[in-house]
Scaffold this motif. Sequence first.
Motif, PDB file in Angstrom:
ATOM      1  N   GLY A 151       6.246  24.496  45.394  1.00 29.74           N
ATOM      2  CA  GLY A 151       5.448  24.961  44.485  1.00 29.74           C
ATOM      3  C   GLY A 151       5.422  23.785  43.513  1.00 29.74           C
ATOM      4  N   HIS A 163       2.996  15.996  47.476  1.00 28.53           N
ATOM      5  CA  HIS A 163       2.292  17.150  46.847  1.00 28.53           C
ATOM      6  C   HIS A 163       2.086  16.808  45.312  1.00 28.53           C
ATOM      7  CE1 HIS A 163       6.106  19.140  46.103  1.00 28.53           C
ATOM      8  NE2 HIS A 163       5.756  19.898  45.245  1.00 28.53           N
ATOM      9  N   HIS A 222       2.253  18.026  41.090  1.00 23.62           N
ATOM     10  CA  HIS A 222       2.590  19.199  40.293  1.00 23.62           C
ATOM     11  C   HIS A 222       1.432  18.707  38.980  1.00 23.62           C
ATOM     12  CE1 HIS A 222       7.066  19.731  41.189  1.00 23.62           C
ATOM     13  NE2 HIS A 222       6.188  20.338  42.091  1.00 23.62           N
ATOM     14  N   SER A 266      10.776  21.385  42.441  1.00 22.99           N
ATOM     15  CA  SER A 266      11.092  22.678  41.999  1.00 22.99           C
ATOM     16  C   SER A 266      12.004  23.316  42.913  1.00 22.99           C
ATOM     17  CB  SER A 266       9.718  23.418  41.831  1.00 22.99           C
ATOM     18  OG  SER A 266       9.225  23.900  43.253  1.00 22.99           O
ATOM     19  N   ASP A 286      10.519  24.141  46.101  1.00 25.38           N
ATOM     20  CA  ASP A 286      10.104  22.629  46.985  1.00 25.38           C
ATOM     21  C   ASP A 286      11.380  22.623  47.692  1.00 25.38           C
ATOM     22  OD1 ASP A 286       7.685  22.249  45.905  1.00 25.38           O
ATOM     23  OD2 ASP A 286       8.331  20.900  44.283  1.00 25.38           O
TER      24      ASP A 286
HETATM   25 ZN   LIG Z   1       6.574  21.127  43.821  1.00 22.43          ZN
END
Ligand SMILES: [Zn+2]
Lengths: 90, 139
Positions: free
Chosen positions: A90, B79, B81, B89, B92
């Motif tokens: 996320g 990745h 954010h 997170s 994650d």
């Molecule tokens: Zn993330």
Amino acid sequence: MAIEVRIPTILRTYTDGAKSVDASGATLQALIDDLESNHSGIKDRLIEGGQLRRFVNVYVNDEDVRFTGGLETELSDGDQVVVLPAVAGG
Amino acid sequence: MLRLPAEIRDAIVAHAKRDHPDEACGVVAGAEGSDIPSRFVPMVNAAGSPTFYEFDSTDLLRLYREMDDRDEEPVVVYHSHTATEAFPSRTDIGLANEPHAHYVLVSTREHGNSEGPVEFRSYRIVDGHVDEEDVEIQE
Ligand SMILES: [Zn+2]
């Protein structure tokens, strides 16, 4: 009936480090049950509430089983099954 | 510690800026067991979302086959954010499935698609446990 199953790094604790193992079954469900009988605990990492886990991808001969019938996907001798956890977050 | 060539760091940052405000994602593959990230592989975020990323399942299979053929592994999984800090997170952490990988997070929250510095941090994530590590950029 031998079907090669490719095991991802994170699940190799269940296969003594093996990158691939042989299993048998006429469907993916049966194959996973067979895997479980030799590699206890692995089933729970693949299935939750009778369904494939959302973030586990399983491919039969390069096709994502979500498009071929999920756990009901039929297997035959010589098929290759690949298990890959999703790369997601996320 | 993560040691990363400057051009790969730059490529990751450029990808993150390009895809902002959606999350960008990809891997840096390297020879198995070497811990040396050498081949930059940007991936499509199939979720196309500012709060989620996921490799497309077909691309994922292709990537892992390719790495297999080359005796590589994902040394870095990165990745971005786009509205929060460059820290894993809960999602994650829950979905981190590469125990040998360096999880790189970039945050584009400050400058978005524009020029300017980004947060660039790296973590080990194993069994739900997060450890931040130093990043050494090799010029
Ligand atoms: Zn993330």
